[in-house]
Scaffold this motif. Structure first.
Motif, PDB file in Angstrom:
ATOM      1  N   THR A   1       0.827  -1.202   0.000  1.00 38.79           N
ATOM      2  CA  THR A   1       0.000   0.000   0.000  1.00 38.79           C
ATOM      3  C   THR A   1       0.864   1.255   0.000  1.00 38.79           C
ATOM      4  N   TRP A   2       1.862   1.282   0.876  1.00 37.28           N
ATOM      5  CA  TRP A   2       2.762   2.426   0.949  1.00 37.28           C
ATOM      6  C   TRP A   2       3.479   2.628  -0.374  1.00 37.28           C
ATOM      7  N   ALA A   3       3.989   1.529  -0.932  1.00 36.40           N
ATOM      8  CA  ALA A   3       4.730   1.636  -2.186  1.00 36.40           C
ATOM      9  C   ALA A   3       3.826   2.121  -3.310  1.00 36.40           C
ATOM     10  N   ALA A   4       2.587   1.625  -3.347  1.00 38.05           N
ATOM     11  CA  ALA A   4       1.650   2.035  -4.393  1.00 38.05           C
ATOM     12  C   ALA A   4       1.318   3.520  -4.275  1.00 38.05           C
ATOM     13  N   LEU A   5       1.084   3.989  -3.044  1.00 36.99           N
ATOM     14  CA  LEU A   5       0.767   5.405  -2.835  1.00 36.99           C
ATOM     15  C   LEU A   5       1.945   6.281  -3.245  1.00 36.99           C
ATOM     16  N   ALA A   6       3.128   5.918  -2.790  1.00 37.71           N
ATOM     17  CA  ALA A   6       4.311   6.722  -3.105  1.00 37.71           C
ATOM     18  C   ALA A   6       4.610   6.710  -4.599  1.00 37.71           C
ATOM     19  N   ALA A   7       4.459   5.553  -5.232  1.00 33.52           N
ATOM     20  CA  ALA A   7       4.725   5.461  -6.666  1.00 33.52           C
ATOM     21  C   ALA A   7       3.739   6.314  -7.457  1.00 33.52           C
ATOM     22  N   ALA A   8       2.480   6.339  -7.003  1.00 27.17           N
ATOM     23  CA  ALA A   8       1.479   7.155  -7.686  1.00 27.17           C
ATOM     24  C   ALA A   8       1.774   8.648  -7.556  1.00 27.17           C
ATOM     25  N   LEU A   9       2.357   9.024  -6.416  1.00 27.96           N
ATOM     26  CA  LEU A   9       2.653  10.438  -6.162  1.00 27.96           C
ATOM     27  C   LEU A   9       4.000  10.877  -6.726  1.00 27.96           C
ATOM     28  N   LEU A  10       4.836   9.929  -7.094  1.00 31.49           N
ATOM     29  CA  LEU A  10       6.198  10.248  -7.527  1.00 31.49           C
ATOM     30  C   LEU A  10       6.253  11.238  -8.686  1.00 31.49           C
ATOM     31  N   PRO A  11       5.380  11.125  -9.704  1.00 25.47           N
ATOM     32  CA  PRO A  11       5.442  12.121 -10.791  1.00 25.47           C
ATOM     33  C   PRO A  11       5.136  13.544 -10.342  1.00 25.47           C
ATOM     34  N   LEU A  12       4.518  13.686  -9.159  1.00 25.45           N
ATOM     35  CA  LEU A  12       4.173  15.010  -8.648  1.00 25.45           C
ATOM     36  C   LEU A  12       5.258  15.592  -7.758  1.00 25.45           C
ATOM     37  N   SER A  13       6.306  14.828  -7.514  1.00 25.60           N
ATOM     38  CA  SER A  13       7.337  15.271  -6.580  1.00 25.60           C
ATOM     39  C   SER A  13       8.433  16.038  -7.297  1.00 25.60           C
ATOM     40  N   GLY A  14       9.161  16.817  -6.532  1.00 27.48           N
ATOM     41  CA  GLY A  14      10.254  17.609  -7.078  1.00 27.48           C
ATOM     42  C   GLY A  14      10.334  18.951  -6.390  1.00 27.48           C
ATOM     43  N   ASP A  15      11.494  19.584  -6.472  1.00 26.17           N
ATOM     44  CA  ASP A  15      11.692  20.860  -5.789  1.00 26.17           C
ATOM     45  C   ASP A  15      10.764  21.950  -6.292  1.00 26.17           C
ATOM     46  N   ASP A  16      10.326  21.833  -7.541  1.00 21.87           N
ATOM     47  CA  ASP A  16       9.473  22.874  -8.114  1.00 21.87           C
ATOM     48  C   ASP A  16       7.994  22.500  -8.096  1.00 21.87           C
ATOM     49  N   ALA A  17       7.646  21.428  -7.402  1.00 20.79           N
ATOM     50  CA  ALA A  17       6.255  20.981  -7.326  1.00 20.79           C
ATOM     51  C   ALA A  17       5.715  21.260  -5.926  1.00 20.79           C
ATOM     52  N   PHE A  18       5.008  22.368  -5.787  1.00 24.11           N
ATOM     53  CA  PHE A  18       4.477  22.752  -4.481  1.00 24.11           C
ATOM     54  C   PHE A  18       3.256  23.639  -4.666  1.00 24.11           C
ATOM     55  N   VAL A  19       2.506  23.804  -3.584  1.00 24.23           N
ATOM     56  CA  VAL A  19       1.383  24.742  -3.569  1.00 24.23           C
ATOM     57  C   VAL A  19       1.678  25.802  -2.515  1.00 24.23           C
ATOM     58  N   VAL A  20       1.103  26.987  -2.694  1.00 20.94           N
ATOM     59  CA  VAL A  20       1.335  28.104  -1.789  1.00 20.94           C
ATOM     60  C   VAL A  20       0.012  28.500  -1.146  1.00 20.94           C
ATOM     61  N   ASP A  21      -0.012  28.581   0.199  1.00 28.07           N
ATOM     62  CA  ASP A  21      -1.256  28.946   0.881  1.00 28.07           C
ATOM     63  C   ASP A  21      -1.370  30.471   1.003  1.00 28.07           C
ATOM     64  N   LYS A  22      -2.402  30.921   1.700  1.00 29.77           N
ATOM     65  CA  LYS A  22      -2.665  32.354   1.823  1.00 29.77           C
ATOM     66  C   LYS A  22      -1.544  33.092   2.545  1.00 29.77           C
ATOM     67  N   LYS A  23      -0.813  32.376   3.398  1.00 27.57           N
ATOM     68  CA  LYS A  23       0.297  32.987   4.116  1.00 27.57           C
ATOM     69  C   LYS A  23       1.618  32.822   3.373  1.00 27.57           C
ATOM     70  N   LYS A  24       1.523  32.416   2.117  1.00 29.48           N
ATOM     71  CA  LYS A  24       2.685  32.242   1.236  1.00 29.48           C
ATOM     72  C   LYS A  24       3.637  31.157   1.722  1.00 29.48           C
ATOM     73  N   ARG A  25       3.082  30.171   2.428  1.00 27.34           N
ATOM     74  CA  ARG A  25       3.871  29.024   2.864  1.00 27.34           C
ATOM     75  C   ARG A  25       3.792  27.924   1.807  1.00 27.34           C
TER      76      ARG A  25
END
Length: 222
Positions: A1-25
């Protein structure tokens, strides 16, 4: 389960893959998907992100170990043990999952831009892939006598606690002691048979560099 979840999320990972909240975090995109999209518990979100963060580090370690096994003089074993141990301290019991996610990514695609770039090329599955052996060798080294790191996050006891560290180096309690404790962990991972005196000598050099760095940042008085 862990491996499947992480593998599915892997294409979304990277230093430039992030979201910014209202406080710019900034929040890594995989964590945002797990928390806000999948509504997973906070601990699960943290562990999934740690697995993703560890995967490219294991990919690098597998290459370094391969070079070490091919040429024993290429890199000291202590350096490999230190860096692998620090990754295990981050991911802890999920280290095998992180290792297998890294292995799966390399086996599925050309890993020149790991953990996922624009220029991914499907591999020829009719040809044997040496990457599998590299990751298997790394797992064996972590479990066996070469690195002997499985469970190190529980087994490693600091030679000096904060109070002894402060007394031995004449450092008041504060951020500097925290930095020295981190340096001690790295040193112990690289020198598993090292004693207190050798550790203190090493940390004395670390402290000198910290003091020099702090002096450079200190504003000049007019």
């Amino acid at each position: 389960t862990w491996a499947a979840l992480a593998a599915a999320l892997l294409p979304l990972s990277g230093d430039d893959a992030f979201v910014v909240d209202k406080k710019k975090r900034r929040t890594p995109l995989p964590s945002a998907v797990c928390k806000d999209g999948l509504k997973l518990p906070g601990r699960t979100v943290q562990d999934a992100q740690k697995v993703l963060d560890a995967a490219p580090k294991f990919a690098s370690l597998a290459k370094r170990l391969d070079a070490k096994l091919a040429d024993d003089g290429a890199e000291p074993w202590g350096d490999l043990r230190r860096d692998a141990g620090l990754v295990l301290f981050d991911v802890k019991r999920n280290w095998r999952t992180a290792l297998r996610v890294a292995k799966a990514r390399v086996l599925a695609y050309d890993a020149a831009a790991f953990p996922g770039g624009n220029n991914v090329v499907a591999l020829d599955w009719t040809e044997p892939n040496p990457a599998a052996a590299h990751f298997d060798a790394l797992e064996a080294a972590i479990l066996g006598p070469q690195l002997h790191l499985d469970g190190v996050w529980d087994a490693l006891t600091p030679l000096l606690d904060g109070n002894k560290m402060s007394a031995a180096l004449g450092v008041p309690k504060g951020p500097a002691v925290g930095e020295l404790m981190k340096a001690q962990r790295s040193w112990q991972l690289a020198n598993p048979t090292g004693d207190v005196d050798a550790c203190v000598a090493h940390l004395g050099g670390v402290l000198a560099r910290l003091n020099e760095k702090h002096a450079k940042k200190k504003p000049r008085q007019r």
